[in-house]
Every structure is written in C-alpha cells, then in structure tokens.
Write a protein that holds these residues in place. Sequence first.
Motif, PDB file in Angstrom:
ATOM      1  N   THR A 179       0.860  -1.184   0.000  1.00 41.44           N
ATOM      2  CA  THR A 179       0.000   0.000   0.000  1.00 41.44           C
ATOM      3  C   THR A 179       0.895   1.231   0.000  1.00 41.44           C
ATOM      4  O   THR A 179       1.980   1.234   0.583  1.00 41.44           O
ATOM      5  N   VAL A 180       0.435   2.274  -0.690  1.00 41.34           N
ATOM      6  CA  VAL A 180       1.199   3.513  -0.842  1.00 41.34           C
ATOM      7  C   VAL A 180       0.346   4.661  -0.337  1.00 41.34           C
ATOM      8  O   VAL A 180      -0.833   4.772  -0.688  1.00 41.34           O
ATOM      9  N   MET A 249       7.309  -1.448  -5.578  1.00 47.29           N
ATOM     10  CA  MET A 249       6.908  -2.812  -5.267  1.00 47.29           C
ATOM     11  C   MET A 249       7.641  -3.266  -4.015  1.00 47.29           C
ATOM     12  O   MET A 249       8.620  -2.641  -3.597  1.00 47.29           O
ATOM     13  N   CYS A 250       7.185  -4.361  -3.436  1.00 43.76           N
ATOM     14  CA  CYS A 250       7.871  -4.933  -2.287  1.00 43.76           C
ATOM     15  C   CYS A 250       7.757  -6.451  -2.354  1.00 43.76           C
ATOM     16  O   CYS A 250       6.962  -7.002  -3.119  1.00 43.76           O
ATOM     17  N   PRO A 266       2.438  -3.577  -8.288  1.00 41.17           N
ATOM     18  CA  PRO A 266       2.972  -2.222  -8.145  1.00 41.17           C
ATOM     19  C   PRO A 266       1.981  -1.297  -7.463  1.00 41.17           C
ATOM     20  O   PRO A 266       0.766  -1.420  -7.631  1.00 41.17           O
ATOM     21  N   GLY A 267       2.501  -0.391  -6.674  1.00 40.69           N
ATOM     22  CA  GLY A 267       1.717   0.692  -6.103  1.00 40.69           C
ATOM     23  C   GLY A 267       2.306   1.997  -6.607  1.00 40.69           C
ATOM     24  O   GLY A 267       3.516   2.119  -6.767  1.00 40.69           O
ATOM     25  N   PHE A 268       1.474   2.979  -6.888  1.00 43.30           N
ATOM     26  CA  PHE A 268       1.943   4.188  -7.545  1.00 43.30           C
ATOM     27  C   PHE A 268       1.666   5.436  -6.722  1.00 43.30           C
ATOM     28  O   PHE A 268       0.682   5.512  -5.990  1.00 43.30           O
ATOM     29  N   VAL A 269       2.562   6.377  -6.870  1.00 41.15           N
ATOM     30  CA  VAL A 269       2.349   7.724  -6.339  1.00 41.15           C
ATOM     31  C   VAL A 269       2.440   8.662  -7.534  1.00 41.15           C
ATOM     32  O   VAL A 269       3.334   8.529  -8.376  1.00 41.15           O
TER      33      VAL A 269
END
Length: 533
Positions: A179-180, A249-250, A266-269
């Motif tokens: 989560t971002v 990513m993690c 992937p999580g994006f900002v």
Amino acid sequence: MTADETIIPVGGSVTLTCSVDSSADWKYYWFREYSALQSITNVKPVNKVSEGGIYHCRAGRGDPEIFTEFSRAVTVRKTVPNKAAVVTLQPNWTEIYSGETIMLRCEIHDGDTEWEYEWKSPRYTSPNNSEYMISDASSYHSGNYRCRGRKKNAERISTEWSADIKLTVSDNPPAAVLTVSPSWLSPGDSVTLSCEVEHPSAGWRFYWYKTVPKLSYYSYIYELLPGSINGTEQDSYIIHGPTHTAGYMCRAGRGDPVYYTQYSKPGFVWSGDVHSAVTLKVSPDRVQHFTSDSVSLSCEGNFTEWRVRRFPEDRYTSDCYNWRSMTGSTCNIYSSQQSDAVYWCESGSGEFSNAVNITIQKADIILVSPVHPVTEGQSVTLGCKLKREELLSVSFYQNDKLIQSDTRRELNISAVSKSDEGFYKCKYSGEESAQSWMSVHDDPKILTLSGWPIQSESTNQDSATHHMVNLNETQDHIYNSLLHGDVCVYESIRGSEDPENDDYVNSGAQSQNSNSEMDQSATVMKDFYVRPE
C-alpha cells in the motif's frame, strides 16, 4: 506375550500377559534379558514389572515338564524422572511454505547422560539423532512432531515423549501486498510504503523496489531502494520528499537460505508536476468517444523509440504494438474494440508523458470536453455531439446544475477559473451524455498525470539490483470511479509472480527458485517476448 504399555511411568509399572494358544494347566515362566526373574518362576500368566528391559515368557506343564518355545520379545523402557524432552524449531515458526528449510531439535536438559533419540512424525522414516532437518518442505511434512531420548546403555531407560509441535506447510506461495500513502503528491510530502504478507506469519524481512520501464523487452525492471539490499525488519519504508510520479513494489523474505514471497503488485504515487519532454496528444481531442470512432494517440518529444501503454490492459499486454497498429509515434485505435482506459507514452530512455482518460460511450450523445487539464485564464469550449444528427438546442450542466440552455451548441468560457472546475454533461431532446471532469490548475505549467514512474535515478551499489517483470498478464481490476480533480482512471498493475524464475513465464506456474538472493549487481532479463498480432 503382550504388554499394555511399553513405557513405565515414573513410580509406576506395566502389565505383561503370557498366553498359550490352546489347552490348559500351563505354568508360566518369566525372563528379563533371558535371565529368569527371581521369585516369579511359576504359575501366573500376568506379571507387573517396574524396571526397563527386554522381557520374554514361556509355559510348561506335566511331569516330566514339557516347555513351549520362548515368546517374542517385548522391550519395556523406564521413564527418567524430570528429564522431559522438548522439541524446538529453528527458525521458530510453525506455519511454513513449500520450499522452506526448517530444523527441529530434540532437547533433553541433562548434561551427564548420552542419549539416543527417537522421533514420531508424519513421514515414514525419521532420523535417530537429535536434529530433524526439513530442507525442502512440502504439504507432506504437515502434521505433529514429537521426540524422546534413550540412554545409551542396557537399562532401557527413556525420557517421556515431548509435547507435540504441529507444522503446517502450504503449497501456495505467499504474496506480498503493498500500500502507498498518499497516492497524490503535494509539495514536500513524504511517501510511506507499507508491505504485508498475504497470510501473516513470523520472521519476515521486507525488500523495497522502484519500477523502471524497459521498452526493448516489453517489460519493467525493479531497482532496490537504498538501504533495502538486506531487507528491513520494519514493514514500512518512507521516501522523503519525492517530486516525480513513480511506481513501487515490495516482497518479503525469511530464513537461511532466504525464502522469498512473490512480488507485490505495483503501487503508484502520482505527481502533477510536468518535468519531461514527452507529451501524449489525442485526436479527436476529447475525453468521450462513440463506439464507431477511430482515435489516434501521438507521442511527441525528442526520442526515437516509443510505446503507448494503457490501463486496463488488453488480454496479455498493454502495449499498442500488440493490440493496435503503431505507426511511428502514433497509435491508432478503434473505439468499437476498446473500453474505458487511461493512456500514456513511454520513451526508450524511460521518460513518461502525461496520461489521458478515454471513455467509450454506447449512447447516441457525448460531451466534447478537453482531454487535458486546463490552466486558469485560458479560454475553453465545451460541446455536445450527436451520433447521427445535428443539434438545435443544447443544455449544459456543471455538477448537475443547469448553467446554459439555448440554441448555442457550445459552452464557451473565455477565461476559466477554479470555480469552473467540476463534472460537466449535456442534454438534447431528452438524451443525456455521460459526465466528464474538467480540471483547472492555477499553476502556469499545465499539470499532467502519469500512472507510471519517471526516468529512473542513478543509485549506489546497494540499490542497483534489477529484477525483470513481465507485463503480459491479465489485469485484476480497474478503478471504477474518477479521481476528483483528475480526468484519469487508474488501476493497480499486477506484476510477475516470480520475476526471477524463468519457469513461471514459460509454464504459467509459480515455482520458487533456489531461494538464495541473486547477484545483487546483475540485471535479470526474462526470455519472453511479445509477438504482434
């Protein structure tokens, strides 16, 4: 001879029973280690013993006396008082996954005695020493484990059985979930990445990555973020003051050798700051399109290599080269074969353009509104378009409030301001268009929206690990609502389940690799290419 138990409890005894198949009048004789037991060399068929050893019996009758053969042996062990065995685990967790390594140890706290060991386990064979190694766990290893010790002498003395330890082995590899926060950047914001394992268990360390596009392989690589090469104990990672759109990513790992989870999606900002020389142009220049329309997406900038990407992805890939014709830097699509999506350009050097939202309308009426955000002070014209006839009188609405209704076919705003921002729609003769968001920015630079990371920054040796991720995977979901202040819809992209494992790409199945970290300085490329239709 039979025995009700073969372990003599502390201060107790076990009962041995001797019997002959047929006839009567037998006398019974008892032996321990093939020596006659004193005072018990006669008639009783039942004998209670309180010492460990190997016991036999036989029977005799008549005069002269005739004897049976000796019975089979029964080994009886005496329990050692206060010498309980204990099973310990290294690493100390009972929920494990296929491929993990775990060691069970049988511990007896008595430094003055040498012990032999006995195990009870779900497997048919067990070791006879103090350690029980499971080096490649599978579901067959699930179950209860216990052990006991035996003194290395003829006294047949044992500890009690240890308490059971239950191992649960899952054949489904765990996935990491990222989560971002926040999703959109404001100046000076820090971004917090949080990672958790899908089914929580113990012992994980966390590894953090930034996504970087790789056009020639239709894929992305992952760069380890600084300080992440050996993982972090904390399940969160803070990035201070980022200014560009980026993807992260993690994954998690534990044990020795390290066993890794699958990569997270992937999580994006996102940042609205325009900093690249890449622009995506849309023709016709509007958000809404009829199903019969053809739409051209053009990438503009000082680059020779391009790809057009989109959310959600089409079957296997989101590259225009595979789902529509790509001529030079222009992608030509046909609305009848598309659905609502977000599009953007990527250059061969890793630059990202603004993103645009394109919606496909099955209705006979659409709103004509700018596909890009507009800047305060600009003039803007909104229109209404019918599929098969000309308009006579049109009504325009902002945030469901009627703002113009006359014979004019367009809504002209000579100098837009923040108050003009909002959702717009039009109506004509009882038919109503879908609504689209018009974003107004007060910054002199028009903000563009990108759902992907900007050009990768140089990193030190610790952050130079690259991992290839295959793009060609069906997407799970797409956001079904517009972000306020944005004309784009975004989706979390699902990356490869195991970018380090070639077998996954070739067979479609997840399999763990050797679970040892690959060369941290290497770039791992998948032998997988997307063929044009």
